[in-house]
Motif scaffolding. Sequence first.
Motif, PDB file in Angstrom:
ATOM      1  N   ILE A   1      49.553 -11.941 -22.592  1.00  0.00           N
ATOM      2  CA  ILE A   1      48.273 -11.241 -22.437  1.00  0.00           C
ATOM      3  C   ILE A   1      48.568  -9.888 -21.799  1.00  0.00           C
ATOM      4  CG2 ILE A   1      45.980 -11.343 -21.383  1.00  0.00           C
ATOM      5  CD1 ILE A   1      46.601 -14.446 -21.088  1.00  0.00           C
ATOM      6  N   TYR A   2      47.942  -8.832 -22.340  1.00  0.00           N
ATOM      7  CA  TYR A   2      48.152  -7.475 -21.832  1.00  0.00           C
ATOM      8  C   TYR A   2      46.804  -6.870 -21.461  1.00  0.00           C
ATOM      9  CZ  TYR A   2      52.497  -8.250 -24.353  1.00  0.00           C
ATOM     10  OH  TYR A   2      53.671  -8.770 -24.806  1.00  0.00           O
ATOM     11  N   GLY A   3      46.818  -6.036 -20.434  1.00  0.00           N
ATOM     12  CA  GLY A   3      45.577  -5.371 -20.055  1.00  0.00           C
ATOM     13  C   GLY A   3      45.812  -4.341 -18.977  1.00  0.00           C
ATOM     14  N   GLY A   4      44.806  -3.527 -18.755  1.00  0.00           N
ATOM     15  CA  GLY A   4      44.875  -2.498 -17.726  1.00  0.00           C
ATOM     16  C   GLY A   4      44.219  -2.996 -16.457  1.00  0.00           C
TER      17      GLY A   4
ATOM     18  N   ASP B   1      43.260   0.769 -11.223  1.00  0.00           N
ATOM     19  CA  ASP B   1      44.084   1.610 -10.348  1.00  0.00           C
ATOM     20  C   ASP B   1      45.549   1.201 -10.270  1.00  0.00           C
ATOM     21  OD1 ASP B   1      41.843   3.043  -9.790  1.00  0.00           O
ATOM     22  OD2 ASP B   1      41.610   2.362  -7.753  1.00  0.00           O
ATOM     23  N   HIS B   2      45.993   0.258 -11.059  1.00  0.00           N
ATOM     24  CA  HIS B   2      47.354  -0.248 -10.859  1.00  0.00           C
ATOM     25  C   HIS B   2      48.253  -0.160 -12.077  1.00  0.00           C
ATOM     26  CE1 HIS B   2      47.063  -1.703  -6.785  1.00  0.00           C
ATOM     27  NE2 HIS B   2      45.921  -2.278  -7.061  1.00  0.00           N
ATOM     28  N   GLY B   3      47.763   0.257 -13.212  1.00  0.00           N
ATOM     29  CA  GLY B   3      48.585   0.321 -14.403  1.00  0.00           C
ATOM     30  C   GLY B   3      48.232  -0.774 -15.390  1.00  0.00           C
ATOM     31  N   ALA B   4      48.973  -0.804 -16.505  1.00  0.00           N
ATOM     32  CA  ALA B   4      48.773  -1.823 -17.540  1.00  0.00           C
ATOM     33  C   ALA B   4      49.924  -2.817 -17.466  1.00  0.00           C
ATOM     34  CB  ALA B   4      48.698  -1.166 -18.911  1.00  0.00           C
TER      35      ALA B   4
ATOM     36  N   MET C   1      55.067 -10.756 -14.269  1.00  0.00           N
ATOM     37  CA  MET C   1      54.332  -9.647 -14.872  1.00  0.00           C
ATOM     38  C   MET C   1      55.271  -8.501 -15.217  1.00  0.00           C
ATOM     39  SD  MET C   1      50.840  -9.629 -12.647  1.00  0.00           S
ATOM     40  CE  MET C   1      50.002  -8.551 -13.786  1.00  0.00           C
ATOM     41  N   VAL C   2      54.960  -7.817 -16.314  1.00  0.00           N
ATOM     42  CA  VAL C   2      55.742  -6.673 -16.774  1.00  0.00           C
ATOM     43  C   VAL C   2      54.829  -5.448 -16.805  1.00  0.00           C
ATOM     44  CG1 VAL C   2      57.017  -5.704 -18.719  1.00  0.00           C
ATOM     45  CG2 VAL C   2      57.245  -8.136 -18.172  1.00  0.00           C
ATOM     46  N   LEU C   3      55.292  -4.364 -16.202  1.00  0.00           N
ATOM     47  CA  LEU C   3      54.524  -3.110 -16.232  1.00  0.00           C
ATOM     48  C   LEU C   3      54.687  -2.459 -17.600  1.00  0.00           C
ATOM     49  CD1 LEU C   3      52.834  -0.978 -14.689  1.00  0.00           C
ATOM     50  CD2 LEU C   3      54.997   0.101 -14.066  1.00  0.00           C
ATOM     51  N   VAL C   4      53.583  -2.258 -18.292  1.00  0.00           N
ATOM     52  CA  VAL C   4      53.601  -1.624 -19.610  1.00  0.00           C
ATOM     53  C   VAL C   4      53.483  -0.110 -19.464  1.00  0.00           C
ATOM     54  CG1 VAL C   4      52.401  -1.453 -21.817  1.00  0.00           C
ATOM     55  CG2 VAL C   4      52.624  -3.668 -20.688  1.00  0.00           C
ATOM     56  N   ALA C   5      52.571   0.344 -18.648  1.00  0.00           N
ATOM     57  CA  ALA C   5      52.378   1.784 -18.409  1.00  0.00           C
ATOM     58  C   ALA C   5      51.599   1.948 -17.122  1.00  0.00           C
ATOM     59  CB  ALA C   5      51.624   2.423 -19.568  1.00  0.00           C
TER      60      ALA C   5
ATOM     61  N   ASP D   1      45.099   3.893 -15.101  1.00  0.00           N
ATOM     62  CA  ASP D   1      43.907   3.227 -14.586  1.00  0.00           C
ATOM     63  C   ASP D   1      43.111   2.631 -15.738  1.00  0.00           C
ATOM     64  OD1 ASP D   1      41.736   2.384 -13.155  1.00  0.00           O
ATOM     65  OD2 ASP D   1      41.028   4.377 -12.618  1.00  0.00           O
ATOM     66  N   ALA D   2      43.035   1.306 -15.788  1.00  0.00           N
ATOM     67  CA  ALA D   2      42.175   0.581 -16.728  1.00  0.00           C
ATOM     68  C   ALA D   2      42.490   0.886 -18.195  1.00  0.00           C
ATOM     69  CB  ALA D   2      40.713   0.877 -16.429  1.00  0.00           C
ATOM     70  N   TYR D   3      43.767   0.966 -18.524  1.00  0.00           N
ATOM     71  CA  TYR D   3      44.159   1.181 -19.918  1.00  0.00           C
ATOM     72  C   TYR D   3      43.735   0.020 -20.804  1.00  0.00           C
ATOM     73  CZ  TYR D   3      47.303   5.134 -19.001  1.00  0.00           C
ATOM     74  OH  TYR D   3      47.844   6.343 -18.667  1.00  0.00           O
TER      75      TYR D   3
END
Length: 199
Positions: free
Chosen positions: A156-159, A162-165, A183-187, A190-192
């Motif tokens: 599951i991916y989401g923004g 204030d913390h990134g996607a 968890m993996v940081l995608v980008a 804010d709220a991507y």
Amino acid sequence: LPQGDTGRIGIAISPSHPHLVYAIIQHNDGGVFRTENRGETWVKRGSLPYPLMFSVYFCKMRVDPQNPDKVWDLGYGLSLSLDGGKTYTSEGTWENIHTDHHALWINPNNPDHILLGGDGGLYISYSGSRTWDFIDNLPISQFYGIGIDTRDPYWIYGGAQDHGAFGLPSRTDSRLGITNSDMVLVAFGDAYHCVVDPK
């Protein structure tokens, strides 16, 4: 009080002196106002300090339950006045805490014990905001624009606010369940919104 149209108004009543009320008023002549007679007359105490530049978005105040001159203003930053809104300090209130504050609870029996909630999560202080503990084991987040891939188990991916996607698995073999380390940081942002290639 300012004349004409106003924006948001945040109001706080002193628990120890209920005749004393504070207001933050959005207006060209706005700022922090105080009444000592339940609203019959008001006095402007001061302008909004820099950390409160977005206070019209939040527009919240809290009065110390034992000291009517100790006022907290919540906004982009967290500011404290010890003289009833005339002057403010942010000293200690920015130490290791996220911006954008929405909720503040002050222990009526021990005003140095404070709970602070906002876009960054939940914080606790036992020193009247001089130091903070971040509560990092609550399974909460403001998550936007969800996308799902076709793996098994799917991700599951989401923004996050204030913390990134981020991406995270829907299931894990760990006895601990899904943890922060999964968890993996995608980008960063804010709220991507996240869209996954279907293949």
